[in-house]
Design an enzyme around this catalytic site. Structure first.
Site, PDB file in Angstrom:
ATOM      1  N   TYR A  79      37.244  56.282  38.699  1.00 56.21           N
ATOM      2  CA  TYR A  79      36.496  55.414  39.521  1.00 56.21           C
ATOM      3  C   TYR A  79      35.757  54.388  38.741  1.00 56.21           C
ATOM      4  CZ  TYR A  79      38.407  57.799  43.448  1.00 56.21           C
ATOM      5  OH  TYR A  79      39.084  58.074  44.602  1.00 56.21           O
ATOM      6  N   SER A  80      35.633  53.136  38.924  1.00 58.86           N
ATOM      7  CA  SER A  80      34.478  52.084  38.241  1.00 58.86           C
ATOM      8  C   SER A  80      33.199  52.907  38.554  1.00 58.86           C
ATOM      9  CB  SER A  80      34.671  50.953  38.797  1.00 58.86           C
ATOM     10  OG  SER A  80      35.944  50.583  38.390  1.00 58.86           O
ATOM     11  N   CYS A 251      38.612  42.252  39.624  1.00 58.59           N
ATOM     12  CA  CYS A 251      38.769  43.627  39.997  1.00 58.59           C
ATOM     13  C   CYS A 251      39.077  43.952  41.293  1.00 58.59           C
ATOM     14  CB  CYS A 251      37.352  44.214  39.669  1.00 58.59           C
ATOM     15  SG  CYS A 251      37.468  46.072  39.579  1.00 58.59           S
ATOM     16  N   GLU A 291      40.878  44.200  35.869  1.00 49.18           N
ATOM     17  CA  GLU A 291      40.910  45.669  36.140  1.00 49.18           C
ATOM     18  C   GLU A 291      41.585  45.700  37.557  1.00 49.18           C
ATOM     19  OE1 GLU A 291      39.203  48.543  33.751  1.00 49.18           O
ATOM     20  OE2 GLU A 291      37.761  49.239  35.533  1.00 49.18           O
ATOM     21  N   TYR A 293      44.468  47.722  40.404  1.00 47.35           N
ATOM     22  CA  TYR A 293      45.131  48.824  40.471  1.00 47.35           C
ATOM     23  C   TYR A 293      46.080  48.638  41.655  1.00 47.35           C
ATOM     24  CZ  TYR A 293      41.541  50.991  37.892  1.00 47.35           C
ATOM     25  OH  TYR A 293      40.363  51.500  36.882  1.00 47.35           O
TER      26      TYR A 293
HETATM   27  P1  NAP Z   1      41.403  46.158  51.045  1.00 45.63           P
HETATM   28  O1  NAP Z   1      40.579  46.700  51.694  1.00 45.63           O
HETATM   29  O2  NAP Z   1      42.999  46.650  51.125  1.00 45.63           O
HETATM   30  O3  NAP Z   1      41.469  44.558  50.545  1.00 45.63           O
HETATM   31  C1  NAP Z   1      40.284  43.932  50.148  1.00 45.63           C
HETATM   32  C2  NAP Z   1      40.682  42.471  50.779  1.00 45.63           C
HETATM   33  O4  NAP Z   1      41.601  42.020  49.689  1.00 45.63           O
HETATM   34  C3  NAP Z   1      41.390  42.300  52.029  1.00 45.63           C
HETATM   35  O5  NAP Z   1      40.594  41.265  52.362  1.00 45.63           O
HETATM   36  C4  NAP Z   1      42.550  42.255  51.900  1.00 45.63           C
HETATM   37  O6  NAP Z   1      43.343  41.390  52.986  1.00 45.63           O
HETATM   38  C5  NAP Z   1      42.751  41.124  50.308  1.00 45.63           C
HETATM   39  N1  NAP Z   1      44.000  41.247  49.912  1.00 45.63           N
HETATM   40  C6  NAP Z   1      45.247  41.962  50.070  1.00 45.63           C
HETATM   41  N2  NAP Z   1      46.066  41.452  49.688  1.00 45.63           N
HETATM   42  C7  NAP Z   1      45.530  40.556  48.667  1.00 45.63           C
HETATM   43  C8  NAP Z   1      46.245  39.498  47.855  1.00 45.63           C
HETATM   44  N3  NAP Z   1      47.393  39.812  47.419  1.00 45.63           N
HETATM   45  N4  NAP Z   1      45.298  38.690  47.059  1.00 45.63           N
HETATM   46  C9  NAP Z   1      44.219  38.505  47.489  1.00 45.63           C
HETATM   47  N5  NAP Z   1      43.397  39.318  48.324  1.00 45.63           N
HETATM   48  C10 NAP Z   1      44.155  40.210  49.018  1.00 45.63           C
HETATM   49  O7  NAP Z   1      41.143  46.709  49.405  1.00 45.63           O
HETATM   50  P2  NAP Z   1      40.546  48.353  48.976  1.00 45.63           P
HETATM   51  O8  NAP Z   1      41.409  49.111  49.734  1.00 45.63           O
HETATM   52  O9  NAP Z   1      39.279  48.298  48.886  1.00 45.63           O
HETATM   53  O10 NAP Z   1      41.427  48.179  47.476  1.00 45.63           O
HETATM   54  C11 NAP Z   1      40.684  47.706  46.434  1.00 45.63           C
HETATM   55  C12 NAP Z   1      41.511  48.313  45.132  1.00 45.63           C
HETATM   56  O11 NAP Z   1      40.470  48.111  44.207  1.00 45.63           O
HETATM   57  C13 NAP Z   1      42.275  49.343  45.272  1.00 45.63           C
HETATM   58  O12 NAP Z   1      43.519  49.066  44.653  1.00 45.63           O
HETATM   59  C14 NAP Z   1      41.496  50.230  44.192  1.00 45.63           C
HETATM   60  O13 NAP Z   1      42.389  51.219  43.317  1.00 45.63           O
HETATM   61  C15 NAP Z   1      40.792  49.414  43.248  1.00 45.63           C
HETATM   62  N6  NAP Z   1      39.642  49.538  42.413  1.00 45.63           N
HETATM   63  C16 NAP Z   1      38.681  50.472  42.919  1.00 45.63           C
HETATM   64  C17 NAP Z   1      37.463  50.737  42.019  1.00 45.63           C
HETATM   65  C18 NAP Z   1      36.711  51.726  42.608  1.00 45.63           C
HETATM   66  O14 NAP Z   1      35.777  52.078  41.672  1.00 45.63           O
HETATM   67  N7  NAP Z   1      36.790  52.274  43.545  1.00 45.63           N
HETATM   68  C19 NAP Z   1      37.356  50.049  40.839  1.00 45.63           C
HETATM   69  C20 NAP Z   1      38.459  49.234  40.511  1.00 45.63           C
HETATM   70  C21 NAP Z   1      39.554  48.654  41.427  1.00 45.63           C
HETATM   71  P3  NAP Z   1      44.093  42.127  54.103  1.00 45.63           P
HETATM   72  O15 NAP Z   1      44.243  43.592  53.899  1.00 45.63           O
HETATM   73  O16 NAP Z   1      43.633  41.230  55.426  1.00 45.63           O
HETATM   74  O17 NAP Z   1      45.591  41.221  53.763  1.00 45.63           O
END
Ligand code: NAP
Length: 293
Positions: A79-80, A251, A291, A293
């Site tokens: 996790y970041s 990210c 970064e 995922y």
């Molecule tokens: P999410 O709620 O599923 O989506 C966030 C936003 O991104 C929503 O508005 C979504 O729109 C949009 N989106 C979907 N597909 C897209 C695309 N192709 N291009 C641009 N925007 C798009 O996001 P989440 O579940 O929080 O996921 C975040 C990601 O960050 C995960 O993959 C996680 O592993 C990663 N991450 C997490 C951390 C951490 O520390 N927790 C750090 C780095 C990365 P719609 O759903 O309305 O289509």
């Protein structure tokens, strides 16, 4: 030209799966409303007197207790870090995480519950968590003052950028000349760290652009994504991108990468330039950081 932190000053792997740090939850706060389908939490973990130093942009590993259905220990999950290097609380060694509970329907019926995210989201204050790390050298801030920062996040991908802006406020990292944050979430109620972002966006030299995918639409009637906001800001961004002090950080969801790149291609084309070699040069100069995922 900007400079990166000296390699020797970057802490890595102080704690390992065989010898992890034992942290304690001192805060677990839901960042989305109770009725939202997106359950995202901010966790503050107390490291006690354990020396787990980290820099903004690094990650820590979480060891989930127990085993999977085949009896294998759960995989280490990274996790970041969502807090600045000194932690969220003055006078205490802490590390903060931003975690979304992963619950996905399975094609064959039922649902998949991400072991690490559900474990973390179910923790209570006082519970112990085993951590490894820190890790990561690619998402660090340069240590030079006067840079321009373009940050692009979806969902919990906001975590490192929260560490960045908190670090600037606390003066543990030099404040950039100009900062642009593009942040995409599904619904307005799900804007993570909404109060902080509002205050951050009011600072001079800071511009925050939200893309609320399921409440806003593009001119073509599609969901509004960060890449659409980037296109709208094309001229402003191009004048930043053509400066050698500008750094781009992306990210969040893997799927956003291509859309963001397409938006940059369109902006570059509009200004008579070719994005791909431009990005390659930025990456070689360690000014384009991804970064996802
Ligand atoms: P999410 O709620 O599923 O989506 C966030 C936003 O991104 C929503 O508005 C979504 O729109 C949009 N989106 C979907 N597909 C897209 C695309 N192709 N291009 C641009 N925007 C798009 O996001 P989440 O579940 O929080 O996921 C975040 C990601 O960050 C995960 O993959 C996680 O592993 C990663 N991450 C997490 C951390 C951490 O520390 N927790 C750090 C780095 C990365 P719609 O759903 O309305 O289509």
């Amino acid at each position: 030209m900007t400079s990166q932190p000296a390699a020797a000053s970057i802490p890595v792997n102080r704690f390992t799966p065989k010898a992890p740090a034992a942290a304690r939850v001192i805060e677990t706060r839901r960042l989305t409303p109770a009725h939202s389908a997106n359950d995202v939490r901010h966790l503050v973990l107390d490291l006690g007197d354990q020396d787990l130093p980290y820099l903004e942009g690094q990650s820590v590993g979480v060891l989930t207790p127990g085993t999977d259905e085949l009896g294998r220990p759960f995989k280490l999950r990274l996790y970041s870090v969502a807090s600045p290097r000194g932690g969220d609380l003055p006078g205490r060694r802490t590390v903060s995480l931003c975690v979304k509970r992963v619950v996905m329907p399975r094609a064959e019926g039922g649902e998949h519950r991400g072991p690490a995210s559900n474990y973390l989201c179910d923790l209570s204050e006082g519970d112990e968590v085993l951590l490894t790390g820190p890790v990561g050298k690619v998402f660090l801030l340069p240590d030079s003052p006067g840079i321009n920062l373009i940050m692009i996040a979806t969902g919990t991908g906001i975590a490192p950028f929260r560490a960045f802006y908190r670090a600037f406020d606390l003066a543990c990292a030099p404040r950039p000349a100009h900062q642009e944050l593009f942040f995409g979430v599904q619904y307005r109620q799900d804007v993570l760290y909404a109060d902080e972002l509002e205050a951050y966006g009011r600072q001079s030299g800071v511009k925050v652009s939200l893309a609320i995918s399921r409440e806003e639409q593009t001119a073509e009637g599609r969901r509004m994504y960060v890449q659409d906001r980037i296109r709208e800001a094309g001229d402003r961004l191009w004048s930043l991108l053509t400066q050698s002090e500008t750094h781009v950080y992306v990210c969040g969801l893997k799927g956003m990468e291509e859309g963001v790149r397409e938006a940059f291609r369109a902006i570059a084309r509009h200004h008579g330039a070719d994005w791909d070699p431009f990005e390659t040069r930025m990456a070689q100069e360690r000014r384009f950081h991804v970064e996802t995922y």
